[in-house]
Structure formats: C-alpha cells, structure tokens
Scaffold this motif. Structure first.
Motif, PDB file in Angstrom:
ATOM      1  N   VAL A 135       0.866  -1.180   0.000  1.00 40.53           N
ATOM      2  CA  VAL A 135       0.000   0.000   0.000  1.00 40.53           C
ATOM      3  C   VAL A 135       0.899   1.224   0.000  1.00 40.53           C
ATOM      4  CG1 VAL A 135      -1.705   1.370   1.234  1.00 40.53           C
ATOM      5  CG2 VAL A 135      -1.929  -1.110   1.164  1.00 40.53           C
ATOM      6  N   ASN A 136       0.735   2.045  -1.018  1.00 42.92           N
ATOM      7  CA  ASN A 136       1.500   3.282  -1.121  1.00 42.92           C
ATOM      8  C   ASN A 136       0.616   4.451  -0.704  1.00 42.92           C
ATOM      9  OD1 ASN A 136       3.809   1.975  -2.136  1.00 42.92           O
ATOM     10  ND2 ASN A 136       2.947   1.973  -4.206  1.00 42.92           N
ATOM     11  N   ILE A 137       1.093   5.228   0.254  1.00 43.29           N
ATOM     12  CA  ILE A 137       0.336   6.395   0.687  1.00 43.29           C
ATOM     13  C   ILE A 137       0.632   7.534  -0.272  1.00 43.29           C
ATOM     14  CG2 ILE A 137      -0.201   7.978   2.562  1.00 43.29           C
ATOM     15  CD1 ILE A 137      -0.917   5.042   3.117  1.00 43.29           C
ATOM     16  N   ALA A 138      -0.342   7.842  -1.106  1.00 42.16           N
ATOM     17  CA  ALA A 138      -0.226   8.955  -2.038  1.00 42.16           C
ATOM     18  C   ALA A 138      -0.891  10.169  -1.394  1.00 42.16           C
ATOM     19  CB  ALA A 138      -0.851   8.590  -3.381  1.00 42.16           C
ATOM     20  N   SER A 139      -1.766  10.845  -2.098  1.00 37.51           N
ATOM     21  CA  SER A 139      -2.468  12.010  -1.548  1.00 37.51           C
ATOM     22  C   SER A 139      -3.535  12.430  -2.543  1.00 37.51           C
ATOM     23  CB  SER A 139      -1.490  13.165  -1.328  1.00 37.51           C
ATOM     24  OG  SER A 139      -2.176  14.362  -1.006  1.00 37.51           O
ATOM     25  N   ASP A 140      -4.609  13.023  -2.022  1.00 38.99           N
ATOM     26  CA  ASP A 140      -5.574  13.609  -2.940  1.00 38.99           C
ATOM     27  C   ASP A 140      -4.948  14.738  -3.750  1.00 38.99           C
ATOM     28  OD1 ASP A 140      -7.734  11.981  -2.702  1.00 38.99           O
ATOM     29  OD2 ASP A 140      -8.972  13.357  -1.552  1.00 38.99           O
ATOM     30  N   ALA A 141      -3.845  15.293  -3.251  1.00 43.54           N
ATOM     31  CA  ALA A 141      -3.112  16.299  -4.026  1.00 43.54           C
ATOM     32  C   ALA A 141      -2.638  15.708  -5.346  1.00 43.54           C
ATOM     33  CB  ALA A 141      -1.926  16.825  -3.223  1.00 43.54           C
ATOM     34  N   GLY A 142      -2.348  14.428  -5.356  1.00 46.23           N
ATOM     35  CA  GLY A 142      -1.913  13.758  -6.573  1.00 46.23           C
ATOM     36  C   GLY A 142      -3.049  13.417  -7.511  1.00 46.23           C
ATOM     37  N   ARG A 143      -4.279  13.502  -7.016  1.00 46.15           N
ATOM     38  CA  ARG A 143      -5.457  13.226  -7.847  1.00 46.15           C
ATOM     39  C   ARG A 143      -6.062  14.502  -8.410  1.00 46.15           C
ATOM     40  NH1 ARG A 143      -9.579  11.887  -4.966  1.00 46.15           N
ATOM     41  NH2 ARG A 143     -10.705  10.989  -6.739  1.00 46.15           N
ATOM     42  N   VAL A 180      -3.472   4.627  -1.291  1.00 48.12           N
ATOM     43  CA  VAL A 180      -4.418   5.322  -0.419  1.00 48.12           C
ATOM     44  C   VAL A 180      -4.090   6.803  -0.473  1.00 48.12           C
ATOM     45  CG1 VAL A 180      -5.133   5.699   1.971  1.00 48.12           C
ATOM     46  CG2 VAL A 180      -4.882   3.372   1.095  1.00 48.12           C
ATOM     47  N   CYS A 181      -5.116   7.617  -0.716  1.00 43.07           N
ATOM     48  CA  CYS A 181      -4.922   9.058  -0.867  1.00 43.07           C
ATOM     49  C   CYS A 181      -5.624   9.811   0.261  1.00 43.07           C
ATOM     50  CB  CYS A 181      -5.471   9.521  -2.212  1.00 43.07           C
ATOM     51  SG  CYS A 181      -4.553   8.908  -3.628  1.00 43.07           S
ATOM     52  N   PRO A 182      -4.903  10.176   1.298  1.00 41.67           N
ATOM     53  CA  PRO A 182      -5.523  10.973   2.356  1.00 41.67           C
ATOM     54  C   PRO A 182      -5.872  12.373   1.851  1.00 41.67           C
ATOM     55  CG  PRO A 182      -3.494   9.930   3.126  1.00 41.67           C
ATOM     56  CD  PRO A 182      -3.520   9.815   1.629  1.00 41.67           C
ATOM     57  N   VAL A 217      -7.059   6.935   8.074  1.00 37.63           N
ATOM     58  CA  VAL A 217      -6.201   6.400   7.009  1.00 37.63           C
ATOM     59  C   VAL A 217      -5.767   4.979   7.352  1.00 37.63           C
ATOM     60  CG1 VAL A 217      -4.086   6.732   5.683  1.00 37.63           C
ATOM     61  CG2 VAL A 217      -5.396   8.720   6.467  1.00 37.63           C
ATOM     62  N   ALA A 218      -5.447   4.760   8.626  1.00 36.59           N
ATOM     63  CA  ALA A 218      -4.987   3.437   9.059  1.00 36.59           C
ATOM     64  C   ALA A 218      -6.026   2.364   8.795  1.00 36.59           C
ATOM     65  CB  ALA A 218      -4.628   3.475  10.545  1.00 36.59           C
ATOM     66  N   GLY A 219      -7.303   2.712   8.965  1.00 34.83           N
ATOM     67  CA  GLY A 219      -8.355   1.734   8.723  1.00 34.83           C
ATOM     68  C   GLY A 219      -8.385   1.284   7.269  1.00 34.83           C
ATOM     69  N   ALA A 220      -8.197   2.231   6.360  1.00 34.67           N
ATOM     70  CA  ALA A 220      -8.179   1.898   4.935  1.00 34.67           C
ATOM     71  C   ALA A 220      -6.989   1.007   4.600  1.00 34.67           C
ATOM     72  CB  ALA A 220      -8.140   3.175   4.102  1.00 34.67           C
ATOM     73  N   VAL A 221      -5.840   1.338   5.168  1.00 34.01           N
ATOM     74  CA  VAL A 221      -4.632   0.551   4.915  1.00 34.01           C
ATOM     75  C   VAL A 221      -4.787  -0.864   5.470  1.00 34.01           C
ATOM     76  CG1 VAL A 221      -2.168   0.340   5.407  1.00 34.01           C
ATOM     77  CG2 VAL A 221      -3.139   2.576   4.827  1.00 34.01           C
ATOM     78  N   ALA A 222      -5.336  -0.953   6.676  1.00 38.41           N
ATOM     79  CA  ALA A 222      -5.517  -2.272   7.289  1.00 38.41           C
ATOM     80  C   ALA A 222      -6.388  -3.158   6.415  1.00 38.41           C
ATOM     81  CB  ALA A 222      -6.137  -2.118   8.680  1.00 38.41           C
ATOM     82  N   PHE A 223      -7.448  -2.591   5.838  1.00 37.55           N
ATOM     83  CA  PHE A 223      -8.306  -3.375   4.961  1.00 37.55           C
ATOM     84  C   PHE A 223      -7.559  -3.832   3.715  1.00 37.55           C
ATOM     85  CE2 PHE A 223     -11.071  -3.166   1.141  1.00 37.55           C
ATOM     86  CZ  PHE A 223     -11.747  -4.369   1.345  1.00 37.55           C
ATOM     87  N   LEU A 224      -6.848  -2.908   3.071  1.00 35.49           N
ATOM     88  CA  LEU A 224      -6.179  -3.237   1.807  1.00 35.49           C
ATOM     89  C   LEU A 224      -5.023  -4.211   1.978  1.00 35.49           C
ATOM     90  CD1 LEU A 224      -6.246   0.249   0.065  1.00 35.49           C
ATOM     91  CD2 LEU A 224      -7.504  -1.802  -0.622  1.00 35.49           C
ATOM     92  N   THR A 233      -6.634  -4.935  -6.422  1.00 35.84           N
ATOM     93  CA  THR A 233      -5.287  -4.477  -6.747  1.00 35.84           C
ATOM     94  C   THR A 233      -5.348  -3.396  -7.818  1.00 35.84           C
ATOM     95  OG1 THR A 233      -3.011  -5.245  -7.180  1.00 35.84           O
ATOM     96  CG2 THR A 233      -4.753  -6.155  -8.579  1.00 35.84           C
ATOM     97  N   GLY A 234      -4.367  -2.512  -7.799  1.00 37.78           N
ATOM     98  CA  GLY A 234      -4.288  -1.430  -8.775  1.00 37.78           C
ATOM     99  C   GLY A 234      -5.283  -0.311  -8.537  1.00 37.78           C
ATOM    100  N   GLN A 235      -5.829  -0.223  -7.322  1.00 36.36           N
ATOM    101  CA  GLN A 235      -6.873   0.759  -7.034  1.00 36.36           C
ATOM    102  C   GLN A 235      -6.336   1.953  -6.252  1.00 36.36           C
ATOM    103  OE1 GLN A 235      -9.864   0.181  -8.586  1.00 36.36           O
ATOM    104  NE2 GLN A 235      -8.596  -1.508  -9.376  1.00 36.36           N
ATOM    105  N   THR A 236      -7.076   3.065  -6.352  1.00 38.62           N
ATOM    106  CA  THR A 236      -6.724   4.290  -5.648  1.00 38.62           C
ATOM    107  C   THR A 236      -7.907   4.682  -4.765  1.00 38.62           C
ATOM    108  OG1 THR A 236      -5.385   5.014  -7.514  1.00 38.62           O
ATOM    109  CG2 THR A 236      -6.004   6.693  -5.898  1.00 38.62           C
ATOM    110  N   LEU A 237      -7.691   4.677  -3.462  1.00 34.10           N
ATOM    111  CA  LEU A 237      -8.764   4.953  -2.505  1.00 34.10           C
ATOM    112  C   LEU A 237      -8.539   6.298  -1.820  1.00 34.10           C
ATOM    113  CD1 LEU A 237     -11.246   4.096  -0.851  1.00 34.10           C
ATOM    114  CD2 LEU A 237      -9.687   2.885   0.689  1.00 34.10           C
ATOM    115  N   SER A 238      -9.492   7.192  -1.987  1.00 32.90           N
ATOM    116  CA  SER A 238      -9.426   8.501  -1.334  1.00 32.90           C
ATOM    117  C   SER A 238     -10.036   8.409   0.054  1.00 32.90           C
ATOM    118  CB  SER A 238     -10.185   9.544  -2.163  1.00 32.90           C
ATOM    119  OG  SER A 238     -10.249  10.769  -1.472  1.00 32.90           O
ATOM    120  N   VAL A 239      -9.321   8.917   1.047  1.00 32.01           N
ATOM    121  CA  VAL A 239      -9.829   8.970   2.418  1.00 32.01           C
ATOM    122  C   VAL A 239      -9.898  10.446   2.787  1.00 32.01           C
ATOM    123  CG1 VAL A 239      -9.466   8.228   4.808  1.00 32.01           C
ATOM    124  CG2 VAL A 239      -8.700   6.769   2.918  1.00 32.01           C
ATOM    125  N   SER A 240     -11.011  11.082   2.393  1.00 31.91           N
ATOM    126  CA  SER A 240     -11.086  12.541   2.453  1.00 31.91           C
ATOM    127  C   SER A 240     -12.387  13.072   3.018  1.00 31.91           C
ATOM    128  CB  SER A 240     -10.882  13.125   1.052  1.00 31.91           C
ATOM    129  OG  SER A 240     -11.962  12.742   0.206  1.00 31.91           O
TER     130      SER A 240
END
Length: 246
Positions: A135-143, A180-182, A217-224, A233-240
């Motif tokens: 799981v790579n922590i990206a950001s909504d800034a990247g979206r 995951v995109c916080p 954010v941790a909850g999303a990561v724990a699930f993935l 796999t290959g998905q981008t999840l926004s946590v915003s």
C-alpha cells in the motif's frame, strides 16, 4: 500471502503521525510490525510501545543503499515480508513560482523515489515467497492538485501511476498493490502548512464536516493489506471525508 496473524509488515515513516497509526492498527490485527523511520530513536521507542515482536529500524527511503540494508536486516531476522506500507513523506508548502529547485529534489526523492526504492527492494522478496500486499500512501493532491503543493502533487501523482503499473506486473505472483490518498489529515505536517483558519475552512468544505485523523487512514490501509482485500489491486482509494469524489 500468510494469514492475518503472524504477518511481517514494514511501515515507513512509522514513528509518528499517519505511519504510527498504521503501525498500531496492523499490530492490533496480529502483524509483527517493522517501524522504519529516519528517526531511529523514535522508531525504536514506537516499536517498544507496540510490542508483539515489533522492531524499530532506521532507514532513509531516499537512499537505495539504506533501504537495501534495512530490507536485508528484516529478511535476515524474519525470513519474509508480507506487507509493505510506503508512508514516509515530506513537503514544503509554497507557490510553485516562488519555490526553490533544491526543495523540488528533496520532495521528489523522499516522496516518489522513496517508494521506488522500497518497492525495487521488497517486491522481489514478495515474488519469491509467492505473495504480499503493498500500500502506497499517495495524496488527494496527486489526484486533483493542491495549491501550494505543486511538486508534492506531482510526486504523489507519480505514486498513483506507479502503483497501478506494479499491480499489473506483480499480479501473477499474488502480490497486490494499491494506493491510499488521504485528504486533509490532522498531522504535524498539516499543522505546519496552515493555522486554525485553514482547519476551519476545510472542515466546512468537507461533507463529513471534520478533518481526517491518522486512524481514518490506518483503517483503509488495514483493509487493503488484509485477506479480505485479496482480490483488490491497482486501485486508488481517497480517504477525504467526501472532499473529493470520483
């Protein structure tokens, strides 16, 4: 990938903030967590507090040799790596036209090259053992972009594209990779960027009417990283909190 309990999980930038919340959540699910951070003393203290066999290790994700040494130590001690969470990051908020190119390099090396370095080193381990979860922590800034964070947004956008590509390349080896995109999250980095005024205005703009927490954010990561997400796999999840929707 091995069962939920007994997994070996490496989390970068895990001494504090979002990384620490992720480490806590994975440890509570039964994983043995490697708290990897540039701040060795804080990493070791965090691991001590986590318990469950957790260890703290020093790593500079922007330095490939440092990453290789850390991964070698982890594999030597545990024999495998089931989960990799790339959380380490850094930013300096300012308008792009006023920014210093020296800061561009630091932002890109930590945020983007950090992910390249760890994946380059850990993915062969996961492929050899027959599975794993990244799981790579990206950001909504990247979206969607973020004013004052142009280079950071570019680096995080790169992480999103990179994650999709490694997901394609490693799927046949039963390795999953997701981003995951916080959105705005209550961390020291957020506090350094803006004061109470920014917090209040963002909270009003967010449909759920609050700033996110590291635990969100941790909850999303724990699930993935769990077996329940084994077919994702290959998905981008926004946590915003709904600030951005797609």
């Amino acid at each position: 990938m091995s069962g939920e309990r007994g997994r070996i999980a490496v989390v970068t930038g895990a001494a504090r903030g979002i990384g620490r919340a992720i480490a806590d959540r994975l440890a509570s699910a039964g994983a043995t967590v490697v708290v990897a951070d540039l701040d060795v003393a804080s990493a070791e203290e965090a691991a001590k507090q986590l318990g469950g066999g957790a260890i703290g290790v020093g790593v500079d994700v922007a330095d490939l040799e440092s990453v290789q040494a850390t991964v070698s130590r982890v594999c030597g001690e545990f024999g495998r790596i089931d989960v990799l969470v790339n959380n380490a990051g850094w930013d300096k908020a300012e308008r792009f036209v006023e920014s210093d190119p020296a800061d561009w390099e630091r932002i890109v090396r930590i945020n983007l090259f950090g992910v390249l370095n760890t994946c380059k080193t850990v993915l062969p381990v996961m492929i050899e053992q027959g599975g794993g979860a990244v799981v790579n922590i990206a950001s909504d800034a990247g979206r969607v972009g973020s004013s004052g964070e142009a280079v950071y947004s570019a680096a995080k956008g790169g992480i999103i594209a990179f994650t999709k590509t490694i997901a394609r390349e490693t799927a046949r080896h039963q390795v999953t990779a997701n981003a995951v995109c916080p959105g705005p999250t209550d961390t020291a980095l957020f506090a350094s960027i803006g004061g109470p005024g920014l917090r209040e205005s963002l909270a009003k703009a967010i449909p759920l009417r609050r700033i996110g927490t590291p635990e969100d954010v941790a909850g999303a990561v724990a699930f993935l990283t769990s077996g329940e997400a084994g077919y994702i796999t290959g998905q981008t999840l926004s946590v915003s909190g709904g600030l951005t929707m797609s």
